[in-house]
Scaffold this active site. Structure first.
Site, PDB file in Angstrom:
ATOM      1  N   TYR A 137       0.846  -1.195   0.000  1.00 24.37           N
ATOM      2  CA  TYR A 137       0.000   0.000   0.000  1.00 24.37           C
ATOM      3  C   TYR A 137       0.882   1.246   0.000  1.00 24.37           C
ATOM      4  O   TYR A 137       0.865   2.042   0.932  1.00 24.37           O
ATOM      5  CB  TYR A 137      -0.933  -0.003   1.226  1.00 24.37           C
ATOM      6  CG  TYR A 137      -1.990  -1.099   1.210  1.00 24.37           C
ATOM      7  CD1 TYR A 137      -1.832  -2.233   0.423  1.00 24.37           C
ATOM      8  CD2 TYR A 137      -3.140  -1.012   1.974  1.00 24.37           C
ATOM      9  CE1 TYR A 137      -2.781  -3.239   0.401  1.00 24.37           C
ATOM     10  CE2 TYR A 137      -4.097  -2.015   1.951  1.00 24.37           C
ATOM     11  CZ  TYR A 137      -3.911  -3.126   1.168  1.00 24.37           C
ATOM     12  OH  TYR A 137      -4.852  -4.125   1.151  1.00 24.37           O
ATOM     13  N   LYS A 187       5.215 -15.114  -0.006  1.00 20.44           N
ATOM     14  CA  LYS A 187       4.943 -15.524  -1.391  1.00 20.44           C
ATOM     15  C   LYS A 187       6.255 -15.390  -2.154  1.00 20.44           C
ATOM     16  O   LYS A 187       6.326 -14.793  -3.227  1.00 20.44           O
ATOM     17  CB  LYS A 187       3.842 -14.643  -1.993  1.00 20.44           C
ATOM     18  CG  LYS A 187       3.338 -15.101  -3.358  1.00 20.44           C
ATOM     19  CD  LYS A 187       2.646 -16.454  -3.342  1.00 20.44           C
ATOM     20  CE  LYS A 187       2.472 -16.985  -4.740  1.00 20.44           C
ATOM     21  NZ  LYS A 187       2.008 -18.385  -4.784  1.00 20.44           N
ATOM     22  N   ASP A 220      -1.187 -18.365  -0.654  1.00 17.25           N
ATOM     23  CA  ASP A 220      -2.282 -19.128  -1.271  1.00 17.25           C
ATOM     24  C   ASP A 220      -2.659 -20.344  -0.432  1.00 17.25           C
ATOM     25  O   ASP A 220      -3.823 -20.542  -0.081  1.00 17.25           O
ATOM     26  CB  ASP A 220      -1.971 -19.500  -2.733  1.00 17.25           C
ATOM     27  CG  ASP A 220      -0.499 -19.788  -3.007  1.00 17.25           C
ATOM     28  OD1 ASP A 220       0.307 -19.744  -2.056  1.00 17.25           O
ATOM     29  OD2 ASP A 220      -0.161 -20.078  -4.170  1.00 17.25           O
ATOM     30  N   ASP A 244      -4.167  -7.839   5.351  1.00 21.60           N
ATOM     31  CA  ASP A 244      -5.511  -7.304   5.112  1.00 21.60           C
ATOM     32  C   ASP A 244      -6.449  -8.431   4.672  1.00 21.60           C
ATOM     33  O   ASP A 244      -7.569  -8.582   5.177  1.00 21.60           O
ATOM     34  CB  ASP A 244      -5.415  -6.229   4.008  1.00 21.60           C
ATOM     35  CG  ASP A 244      -6.634  -5.332   3.975  1.00 21.60           C
ATOM     36  OD1 ASP A 244      -7.497  -5.449   4.866  1.00 21.60           O
ATOM     37  OD2 ASP A 244      -6.719  -4.497   3.050  1.00 21.60           O
ATOM     38  N   ASP A 248      -9.722 -10.577   6.935  1.00 25.07           N
ATOM     39  CA  ASP A 248     -11.146 -10.711   6.594  1.00 25.07           C
ATOM     40  C   ASP A 248     -11.529 -12.182   6.538  1.00 25.07           C
ATOM     41  O   ASP A 248     -12.642 -12.559   6.896  1.00 25.07           O
ATOM     42  CB  ASP A 248     -11.454 -10.076   5.234  1.00 25.07           C
ATOM     43  CG  ASP A 248     -11.909  -8.630   5.368  1.00 25.07           C
ATOM     44  OD1 ASP A 248     -11.437  -7.960   6.309  1.00 25.07           O
ATOM     45  OD2 ASP A 248     -12.738  -8.189   4.552  1.00 25.07           O
TER      46      ASP A 248
END
Ligand SMILES: NC(=O)c1ccc[n+]([C@@H]2O[C@H](COP(=O)([O-])OP(=O)(O)OC[C@H]3O[C@@H](n4cnc5c(N)ncnc54)[C@H](O)[C@@H]3O)[C@@H](O)[C@H]2O)c1
Length: 350
Positions: A137, A187, A220, A244, A248
């Site tokens: 971000y 990742k 993943d 983030d 969720d």
């Protein structure tokens, strides 16, 4: 009596409905534990943006600096682009106040149904620590050749040793107070510069925490493990984007987004920290008085913990669990109660 100055920003949509319930429970905890709160309300929101062209005034951060902490509802509303609300209020506060830890607990309360078969509250109890000031971000990048067939967009990811190390250290320190286990979200197979750097720093930082067990997964498969093996986790640390997404997914396995709390922390307490539910302004249910207030109330519990009253935070969490088990519930949890009925029940239980 210890007194804390709190800036209250209800924001938009259901933010304005859940914040009063958070404050109701805060006052109840204050009465029980002998704490007082000086509350100052701010109307900073998309509604204000529509009238003035700014979500918060230019000296917004200077105004907030006078407070111990900030309690935020949610910002964002149809008609104002989501990146405007995010970059006009939330991100300037998180960055301006160096709130580099975004702490998001995931816990299945007794009385709340998980969509996962045969899972109990003992299986789902972990914390996602999201890096909150850099990473994916970033504001570095740009667009060229707009409107032509050569149109292009570039967005840079920024990982610094200072930024990565300090959030990882926070995760390890927290794990030492819990089940002594940290999982890193990575990742490094596909993202070949920043993520190997993240892994190297994880390996370096963990040297200082010999008593903490570690593992790491590519993002993943990690999302699959959240669903299949939630009992594997204690503290999960991730970059801004991965944290983030995980935070969720976590609430989705623990009863839904309406429950999830978050703390944007400046652990050194040089600046105010900010506490807010994970959910947004939910325009689809705003104005109907059916929003679940638990995300905000649990955020209040995190705030009490941060100001040095963990016993008060614990009492609020226990009250939430008691009401989930046998009190009035909002429709997202399968009940018929209004936002206020649930808020009052939790305040009474405190
Ligand atoms: N921190 C923030 O302020 C924040 C976070 C996320 C989204 N937003 C903004 O909120 C707006 C709506 O975004 P969205 O729809 O993607 O996410 P959202 O979290 O507002 O809503 C997603 C879904 O969850 C439901 N929901 C959310 N909170 C609930 C609650 N407390 N009780 C019951 N149900 C609840 C909503 O009704 C909706 O169906 C957008 O403008 C977005 O930018 C703000």
């Amino acid at each position: 009596m210890p007194t804390f100055k709190i800036a209250v920003i209800p924001g938009d949509g259901i933010g304005k409905e859940v914040i009063p319930e958070g404050l109701r429970v805060l006052e109840a905890a204050g009465r029980k534990f002998g704490l007082s709160f000086e509350l100052t309300h701010f109307d900073w929101s998309c509604e204000r943006y529509a009238k003035t062209g700014r979500l918060m005034p230019e000296d917004g951060l200077d105004q907030l600096m006078k407070f111990d902490n900030i309690l935020l509802g949610a910002v964002g509303y149809p008609g104002v682009a989501d990146h405007v609300s995010l970059w006009g209020l939330l991100i300037p506060i998180r960055r301006g106040f160096d709130q580099y830890v975004n702490l998001r607990p995931v816990r299945l309360f007794r009385g709340v149904q998980t969509p996962l078969a045969n899972r109990t509250p003992e299986d789902i109890d972990f914390v996602v620590i999201r890096e909150n000031t850099e990473g994916e971000y970033s504001s570095i990048g740009g667009r060229m050749f707009g409107g032509t067939e050569h149109e292009m967009a570039v967005q840079e990811t920024v990982f610094t040793r200072r930024g990565v190390d300090r959030v990882m250290r926070y995760a390890f320190d927290l794990a030492q107070k819990r089940k002594k286990h940290v999982t890193s979200a990575t990742k490094s197979n596909g993202i070949i510069h920043t993520m190997p750097f993240w892994d190297e720093r994880f390996a370096a930082v963990k040297q200082d925490y010999e008593d903490v067990r570690t593992d790491q997964f590519h993002i993943d498969i990690l999302t699959a493990h959240f669903v299949r093996n939630p009992d594997w986790f204690d503290v999960v640390v991730g970059s801004n984007l991965f944290g983030d997404i995980l935070s969720d997914l976590g609430p989705a396995i623990a009863g839904g987004i309406g429950i999830a709390p978050s703390a944007n922390l400046n652990p050194e307490r040089k600046f105010p920290s900010m506490f807010e539910p994970v959910h947004g302004s939910a325009p689809d249910i705003a104005g109907r008085n059916i929003a679940n207030p638990i995300g905000t109330i649990w955020s209040v519990a995190l705030m009490l913990d941060h100001v040095g009253w963990p016993q008060a935070g614990r009492a609020v969490e226990d009250a939430i669990e008691k009401v989930c088990e046998s009190g009035p519930k909002t429709p997202d949890l399968g009940g018929k109660a209004s936002t206020q009925e649930m808020g009052k029940a939790i305040a009474d239980a405190v």
